[in-house]
Design an enzyme around this catalytic site. Structure first.
Site, PDB file in Angstrom:
ATOM      1  N   GLY A  52       6.422   2.894   9.176  1.00  0.00           N
ATOM      2  CA  GLY A  52       6.983   1.596   9.548  1.00  0.00           C
ATOM      3  C   GLY A  52       8.499   1.487   9.503  1.00  0.00           C
ATOM      4  N   ASP A 111      10.322  -1.073   5.563  1.00  0.00           N
ATOM      5  CA  ASP A 111      10.220  -2.022   6.665  1.00  0.00           C
ATOM      6  C   ASP A 111      10.002  -3.439   6.147  1.00  0.00           C
ATOM      7  OD1 ASP A 111       7.693  -1.428   5.662  1.00  0.00           O
ATOM      8  OD2 ASP A 111       6.826  -0.871   7.591  1.00  0.00           O
ATOM      9  N   ASP A 114       5.615  -6.971   1.261  1.00  0.00           N
ATOM     10  CA  ASP A 114       4.568  -7.992   1.380  1.00  0.00           C
ATOM     11  C   ASP A 114       4.142  -8.389  -0.034  1.00  0.00           C
ATOM     12  OD1 ASP A 114       2.349  -9.508   2.031  1.00  0.00           O
ATOM     13  OD2 ASP A 114       1.744  -8.233   3.687  1.00  0.00           O
ATOM     14  N   LYS A 142       8.154 -11.014   2.903  1.00  0.00           N
ATOM     15  CA  LYS A 142       7.304 -12.207   3.002  1.00  0.00           C
ATOM     16  C   LYS A 142       7.251 -12.857   1.627  1.00  0.00           C
ATOM     17  CE  LYS A 142       4.110 -10.292   6.461  1.00  0.00           C
ATOM     18  NZ  LYS A 142       2.730  -9.827   6.642  1.00  0.00           N
TER      19      LYS A 142
HETATM   20  P1  XMP Z   1       2.818  -4.377   0.070  1.00  0.00           P
HETATM   21  O1  XMP Z   1       1.773  -5.462   0.137  1.00  0.00           O
HETATM   22  O2  XMP Z   1       2.411  -3.288  -0.850  1.00  0.00           O
HETATM   23  O3  XMP Z   1       2.774  -3.794   1.534  1.00  0.00           O
HETATM   24  O4  XMP Z   1       4.189  -4.931  -0.206  1.00  0.00           O
HETATM   25  C1  XMP Z   1       3.821  -3.194   2.147  1.00  0.00           C
HETATM   26  C2  XMP Z   1       3.325  -2.398   3.323  1.00  0.00           C
HETATM   27  O5  XMP Z   1       2.243  -3.061   4.004  1.00  0.00           O
HETATM   28  C3  XMP Z   1       2.424  -3.004   5.386  1.00  0.00           C
HETATM   29  N1  XMP Z   1       2.578  -4.382   5.902  1.00  0.00           N
HETATM   30  C4  XMP Z   1       2.649  -4.725   7.199  1.00  0.00           C
HETATM   31  N2  XMP Z   1       2.583  -3.977   8.312  1.00  0.00           N
HETATM   32  N3  XMP Z   1       2.832  -5.929   9.612  1.00  0.00           N
HETATM   33  C5  XMP Z   1       2.682  -4.588   9.523  1.00  0.00           C
HETATM   34  O6  XMP Z   1       2.636  -3.932  10.557  1.00  0.00           O
HETATM   35  C6  XMP Z   1       2.897  -6.745   8.547  1.00  0.00           C
HETATM   36  O7  XMP Z   1       3.040  -7.950   8.689  1.00  0.00           O
HETATM   37  C7  XMP Z   1       2.788  -6.103   7.262  1.00  0.00           C
HETATM   38  N4  XMP Z   1       2.827  -6.583   5.992  1.00  0.00           N
HETATM   39  C8  XMP Z   1       2.680  -5.487   5.188  1.00  0.00           C
HETATM   40  C9  XMP Z   1       3.669  -2.180   5.608  1.00  0.00           C
HETATM   41  O8  XMP Z   1       3.292  -0.842   5.835  1.00  0.00           O
HETATM   42  C10 XMP Z   1       4.428  -2.264   4.325  1.00  0.00           C
HETATM   43  O9  XMP Z   1       5.233  -1.138   4.046  1.00  0.00           O
END
Ligand code: XMP
Ligand code: MG
Length: 192
Positions: A52, A111, A114, A142
């Site tokens: 990503g 990238d 979340d 987010k």
């Molecule tokens: P966490 O929840 O561990 O996740 O912070 C981070 C990773 O989850 C993926 N991610 C997304 N990928 N659109 C995407 O294409 C999104 O809205 C999204 N939200 C989380 C991403 O790989 C990130 O590094």
């Protein structure tokens, strides 16, 4: 919506969240900040989290170069167990660092933050490899979704808690090549 352009993906995008120009300006701003903060560090080791962050890494490394900050590039690929859209925090290394990072000043290039679970694991991992310092630069965050507090020093944009694609981010491996970050129309999900 001129920003969306006239390509195969045009009809799949509901709305643009971050435009190409906003990404470019923010990348330069972040690079200026980091180059100033690391002016005492001869070479910063950027660690890109595949796949990503690949677009952001490429643009960000060049922006740092324009600021006169020397960098080296490393890549890691990790995957969280469970379904792709939500992260479980259990992480599996698909591609590890190629080199020893002991004593290096590391900036992890992400990238999107979340839940923060992936990053929380990653920071512990990089620290366990005896890096001299570790910070994170994330293009997107987010804020509503955060489950664990992770120190992300450099953030590009806070975005709504919706699934986004583009500029490296995918849905089922597609849409990574979009030059902006956007939200897909609901019917796209219904197709698969
Ligand atoms: P966490 O929840 O561990 O996740 O912070 C981070 C990773 O989850 C993926 N991610 C997304 N990928 N659109 C995407 O294409 C999104 O809205 C999204 N939200 C989380 C991403 O790989 C990130 O590094
Ligand atoms: Mg993905």
């Amino acid at each position: 919506m001129g920003e969306v352009g006239g390509t195969w993906f045009t009809d799949d995008i509901e709305r643009v969240i971050v435009t190409e120009e906003q990404i470019r300006e923010k990348t330069e701003e972040l690079a200026r900040k980091i180059a100033a903060d690391y002016s005492h560090v001869p070479t910063v080791l950027l660690v890109c989290i595949l796949k990503g962050a690949v677009m952001f890494m490429a643009d960000f490394a060049r922006a740092l170069g324009r600021e006169g900050q020397a960098v080296e590039l490393e890549f890691m690929a990790i995957s969280s167990y469970g379904q792709h859209a939500t992260s479980s925090g259990v992480v599996r290394i698909l591609k590890d660092l190629d080199r020893d990072i002991a004593g290096r000043h590391v900036v992890v290039v992400e990238d999107i933050v979340d839940s923060g679970l992936t990053l929380s694991w990653l920071l512990k991992y990089v620290a366990s490899r005896s890096a001299a310092s570790v910070e994170v630069v994330a293009l997107l965050r987010k804020p509503d979704a955060i489950k664990v507090q992770v120190p992300v020093k450099y953030v590009g944009f806070d975005i709504p808690n919706e699934f986004v694609v583009g500029y490296g981010l995918d849905f089922a491996e597609r849409y990574r090549e979009l030059p902006y970050v956007g939200i897909l129309k609901p019917e796209v999900y219904a197709r698969v």
